[in-house]
Scaffold this motif. Structure first.
Motif, PDB file in Angstrom:
ATOM      1  N   PHE A 387       0.833  -1.190   0.000  1.00 21.44           N
ATOM      2  CA  PHE A 387       0.000   0.000   0.000  1.00 21.44           C
ATOM      3  C   PHE A 387       0.881   1.258   0.000  1.00 21.44           C
ATOM      4  O   PHE A 387       2.018   1.229   0.460  1.00 21.44           O
ATOM      5  CB  PHE A 387      -0.916   0.021   1.230  1.00 21.44           C
ATOM      6  N   ASP A 388       0.318   2.350  -0.514  1.00 24.48           N
ATOM      7  CA  ASP A 388       0.993   3.651  -0.483  1.00 24.48           C
ATOM      8  C   ASP A 388       2.330   3.625  -1.212  1.00 24.48           C
ATOM      9  O   ASP A 388       3.284   4.282  -0.829  1.00 24.48           O
ATOM     10  CB  ASP A 388       1.175   4.116   0.966  1.00 24.48           C
ATOM     11  N   ASN A 390       5.128   4.273  -4.265  1.00 21.73           N
ATOM     12  CA  ASN A 390       5.462   5.418  -5.111  1.00 21.73           C
ATOM     13  C   ASN A 390       6.830   5.165  -5.732  1.00 21.73           C
ATOM     14  O   ASN A 390       7.775   4.774  -5.020  1.00 21.73           O
ATOM     15  CB  ASN A 390       5.478   6.721  -4.307  1.00 21.73           C
ATOM     16  N   GLU A 427      -6.095  -8.375  -3.550  1.00 21.72           N
ATOM     17  CA  GLU A 427      -6.002  -7.364  -4.602  1.00 21.72           C
ATOM     18  C   GLU A 427      -6.655  -7.870  -5.882  1.00 21.72           C
ATOM     19  O   GLU A 427      -6.438  -9.017  -6.284  1.00 21.72           O
ATOM     20  CB  GLU A 427      -4.533  -7.026  -4.874  1.00 21.72           C
ATOM     21  N   TRP A 433      -6.225  -0.189 -13.675  1.00 15.86           N
ATOM     22  CA  TRP A 433      -6.538   0.122 -12.280  1.00 15.86           C
ATOM     23  C   TRP A 433      -6.397  -1.125 -11.413  1.00 15.86           C
ATOM     24  O   TRP A 433      -6.297  -2.241 -11.913  1.00 15.86           O
ATOM     25  CB  TRP A 433      -7.941   0.709 -12.136  1.00 15.86           C
ATOM     26  N   GLU A 461      -7.381   0.584  -0.734  1.00 19.38           N
ATOM     27  CA  GLU A 461      -6.695   1.515  -1.639  1.00 19.38           C
ATOM     28  C   GLU A 461      -7.141   1.273  -3.068  1.00 19.38           C
ATOM     29  O   GLU A 461      -7.216   0.131  -3.529  1.00 19.38           O
ATOM     30  CB  GLU A 461      -5.179   1.327  -1.519  1.00 19.38           C
ATOM     31  N   GLU A 463      -6.060   2.238  -6.973  1.00 16.33           N
ATOM     32  CA  GLU A 463      -4.940   2.721  -7.777  1.00 16.33           C
ATOM     33  C   GLU A 463      -5.392   2.883  -9.226  1.00 16.33           C
ATOM     34  O   GLU A 463      -5.903   1.942  -9.841  1.00 16.33           O
ATOM     35  CB  GLU A 463      -3.775   1.739  -7.700  1.00 16.33           C
ATOM     36  N   ARG A 465      -4.124   4.072 -13.131  1.00 16.70           N
ATOM     37  CA  ARG A 465      -2.941   4.261 -13.967  1.00 16.70           C
ATOM     38  C   ARG A 465      -3.338   5.028 -15.216  1.00 16.70           C
ATOM     39  O   ARG A 465      -4.364   4.719 -15.837  1.00 16.70           O
ATOM     40  CB  ARG A 465      -2.329   2.909 -14.332  1.00 16.70           C
ATOM     41  N   LYS A 474       0.521   7.395 -11.862  1.00 14.79           N
ATOM     42  CA  LYS A 474      -0.400   6.622 -11.031  1.00 14.79           C
ATOM     43  C   LYS A 474      -0.961   7.526  -9.939  1.00 14.79           C
ATOM     44  O   LYS A 474      -0.260   8.384  -9.402  1.00 14.79           O
ATOM     45  CB  LYS A 474       0.309   5.427 -10.376  1.00 14.79           C
ATOM     46  N   ARG A 476      -3.077   6.990  -6.315  1.00 14.92           N
ATOM     47  CA  ARG A 476      -3.565   6.053  -5.316  1.00 14.92           C
ATOM     48  C   ARG A 476      -4.338   6.820  -4.255  1.00 14.92           C
ATOM     49  O   ARG A 476      -3.870   7.850  -3.758  1.00 14.92           O
ATOM     50  CB  ARG A 476      -2.407   5.296  -4.663  1.00 14.92           C
ATOM     51  N   GLY A 478      -6.323   6.029  -0.577  1.00 12.30           N
ATOM     52  CA  GLY A 478      -6.545   5.021   0.445  1.00 12.30           C
ATOM     53  C   GLY A 478      -7.353   5.564   1.608  1.00 12.30           C
ATOM     54  O   GLY A 478      -7.230   6.738   1.981  1.00 12.30           O
TER      55      GLY A 478
END
Length: 658
Positions: A387-388, A390, A427, A433, A461, A463, A465, A474, A476, A478
């Motif tokens: 998660f989160d 970058n 997930e 996405w 979360e 996401e 793209r 991207k 995101r 959450g």
């Protein structure tokens, strides 16, 4: 460092001729040669053990995770050596190793209070080996000299809190036996039992009113290990001379990071133990991690990451909300400690259609997978693993170091002191996405190293793209909620005002009960042109109850640029520059102003201003997979206090991986 590995129980799934070590294998003849053991090797080990220090020594109960705690419990370390196979099957060799125990088991320690506790910090040996080679299988006996460092912690009145550590080095001998097996490529696996007997040392504790204590260590270690065999010329690339065929069934990667930091004198009219010292300070951290992966069945993979960590953040990782060293754990140690940081099962369910290639990488096995897929992860990991994320600000071993730069600062993600938890993630991934959610254990109390099932943390979360002017990016978003054993800031402040004779932090502890914390984060990464990227984060939590796990931030904004060195002829280099602004809720401010302390901060009083951070770094590629980084951070209003600082923090970083 490029050849370092460590190992754990995953070896049970690696023992066939199809085992493989990442991308280190190359084409070899299909006819398997007789294995020859001569040459240098380096590797790592992970295992379990116990120790007896003598009568009335009160051993520290070390963490056993899935096994019972003991005086050494889980342990691990590094080894190197040389084998010489004589004419025929006899092999003689020499090996040196160092083994480190894990951290203390907090629950077990609380159940066994004592005036003092004894532990072993590490064991080193230099041993001869005599073996008999049965082609790829080699049984052996081993023995030699040993040494170690023990210490006694004299405890506070509670019988648990250490006050005065006293340590000594002790020498002795060791003997053992084992089996080593050639897996594939240049990799071998071993199982070994070792007994270590160290000389007796008398600790004089009369200054503490405890008399003398004899520490007489007798240590039993069971080790599982991996070795990388170099042959007689360890400086030659391994891929040029593989010993056995390879396979894509497993992989090994490793990293090692040394990160020193320091600052000079700062303005400090008042302070508490959780304030950055006004006179300046220098500290350093070191971590070494092995990333072991094994393919179990179609779509099923298992990953195991033992990690050695040593050192402390500035002031013991206290004094800044946006802390300056992302490698600094709240569980710092003067000697290396081993932890099983990650162990998790990953199962992917392909939904058909277009596929994508997966490169060999840490915690990632090479192959192909469906783009449209459902993935389930269960085990121990860091929430930030999934998660989160970058591309430009996520890894303090490679990019920005400050906690408020590589993470959404106001996301109080569930974690123990080193930053890991246990739980499950699911997930759903599509081409443009993905949506993922997780359920995790939380600490039993703020800043606790004990994870509990009684309460939990959740995050979802989304996401997305996209491409802007053909440049990928991207976004995101959450949302998160934690339920944990925390105090309410407003209630604590009110009780402290009504009872001025009581310490506000004692009131906070008494006020702790199951309460919730919720919030959100937004995370953007966008490539502007080739090798130039922008990142930005915003995060918020409700700020009514104590922070449980991460750091004392209720609102945070951060952003910056990452520029690769291809623009000046050094494609392996990176420049990064960014900034962050952190803030607190009104209730959180009032608590600190009244003398409360948080996870990392608390000056005893507070002249509140937002904490502002500037960070810039240059990562220089020394050789492939080895970088040196120079980093500068300016923190204005450290710990939200306009009466303190500013502070300029200078850092270096040496990072190696393979």
């Amino acid at each position: 460092m490029k050849r370092f590995v460590a190992v754990g129980s995953v070896l049970a799934g690696l023992g066939g001729p199809q085992a493989h070590a990442g991308n280190l294998a190359s084409e070899v003849p299909s006819v398997r040669p007789i294995y020859h053991w001569t040459g240098f090797y380096v590797g790592g080990h992970f295992g379990y053990g116990d120790a007896d220090f003598g009568r009335a020594t009160n051993p520290f109960p070390e963490q056993g995770v899935l096994l019972p705690h003991s005086a050494t419990a889980l342990s691990g370390g590094l080894q190197l050596g040389y084998n010489w196979q004589l004419a025929g099957r006899v092999v003689i060799g020499i090996e040196a190793d160092a083994t480190f125990p894990g951290p203390v088991d907090g629950l077990a320690l609380a159940r066994s209070p004592a005036p003092f506790h004894t532990t072993i910090d590490y064991v080193g040996t230099v041993r001869g080996r005599v073996a008999y080679a049965l082609d790829r299988l080699m049984p052996y006996v081993t023995g030699g000299v040993a040494w170690g460092h023990t210490h006694i912690n004299v405890n506070d009145a509670d019988g648990v809190t250490p006050l005065f550590p006293v340590g000594h080095y002790q020498a002795g001998w060791t003997a053992g036996l084992g089996l080593e097996y050639a897996l594939s490529g240049n990799w071998t696996a071993k199982a070994e039992y070792e007994h270590v007997d160290l000389s007796r040392k008398t600790y004089d504790l009369s200054g503490f009113g405890l008399g003398s204590v004899n520490v007489d260590p007798r240590i039993h270690l069971l080790k599982l290990g991996l070795n990388y065999q170099f042959g007689d010329t360890p400086w030659m690339p391994a891929a040029a001379k593989p010993r056995l065929p390879g396979s894509d069934g497993w992989n090994v990667h490793a990293q090692s990071t040394l990160l020193p930091q320091g600052y000079g004198p700062i303005h400090s009219p008042y302070a508490s133990p959780q304030s950055l010292p006004g006179g300046g300070q220098f500290q350093a951290t070191w971590t070494t991690t092995a990333f072991l992966g094994a393919r179990l069945w179609d779509g099923g993979e298992f990953y195991f990451n033992p990690e050695l960590a040593q050192g402390f953040g500035l002031n013991g990782t206290l004094g800044l909300a946006g802390f300056s060293n992302g490698e600094a754990q709240k569980a710092g140690a003067a000697f290396p400690k081993i932890r099983a940081q990650r162990y998790y099962l990953k199962q992917a369910f392909g939904l058909g259609g277009e596929q994508e290639a997966v490169e060999d990488a840490p915690n990632q096995l090479a192959g192909k997978r469906d783009i449209d897929r459902v993935t389930l992860i269960v085990g121990r990991f860091a929430v930030g693993d999934f998660f989160d994320g970058n591309s430009y600000a996520k890894d303090p071993r490679a990019d920005f170091m400050n906690w408020a730069m590589w993470s959404s600062g106001a996301y109080d993600f569930p974690a123990d002191l080193p930053g890991y938890t246990r739980g499950a993630v699911v997930e759903l991934n599509r081409k443009d996405w993905a949506i993922r959610g997780g359920l995790f254990q939380v600490p039993s109390a703020p800043n606790s190293d004990i994870l509990t099932f009684k309460t939990g943390g959740t995050v979802v979360e989304f996401e997305e793209r996209h491409a802007i002017f053909e440049q990928p990016g991207k976004l995101r978003v959450g949302v998160f909620a934690n339920s944990g054993n925390t105090a309410n800031y407003n209630e604590v402040v009110a009780q402290a005002a009504a009872n001025p004779a009581l310490d506000i932090n004692d009131i906070a502890t008494a006020n702790q009960r199951t309460r919730s914390k919720y919030g959100f984060y937004v995370n953007l990464e966008q490539q502007l042109v080739t090798d130039v990227g922008l990142f930005a984060r915003a995060s918020w939590n409700d700020g009514q109850n104590q922070i449980l796990s991460f750091t004392d931030i209720d609102r945070s904004l951060s952003g910056g640029l990452s520029i690769k060195g291809s623009h000046w002829g050094r494609p392996g280099d990176t420049i990064g520059i960014g900034g962050a602004i952190n803030g607190l809720s009104a209730a959180h401010r009032d608590f600190l102003a009244a003398g409360g302390t948080g996870l990392l901060i608390g000056d005893g009083q507070l002249n509140y201003r937002t904490e502002r951070i500037l960070e810039a770094y240059y990562a220089y590629s020394v050789v492939k997979s080895v970088t040196m980084t120079a980093d500068y951070q300016l923190v204005v209003n450290p710990a939200y206090n306009a009466d303190r600082g500013p502070v300029s923090i200078f850092s270096g970083r040496l990072h190696a991986e393979f």
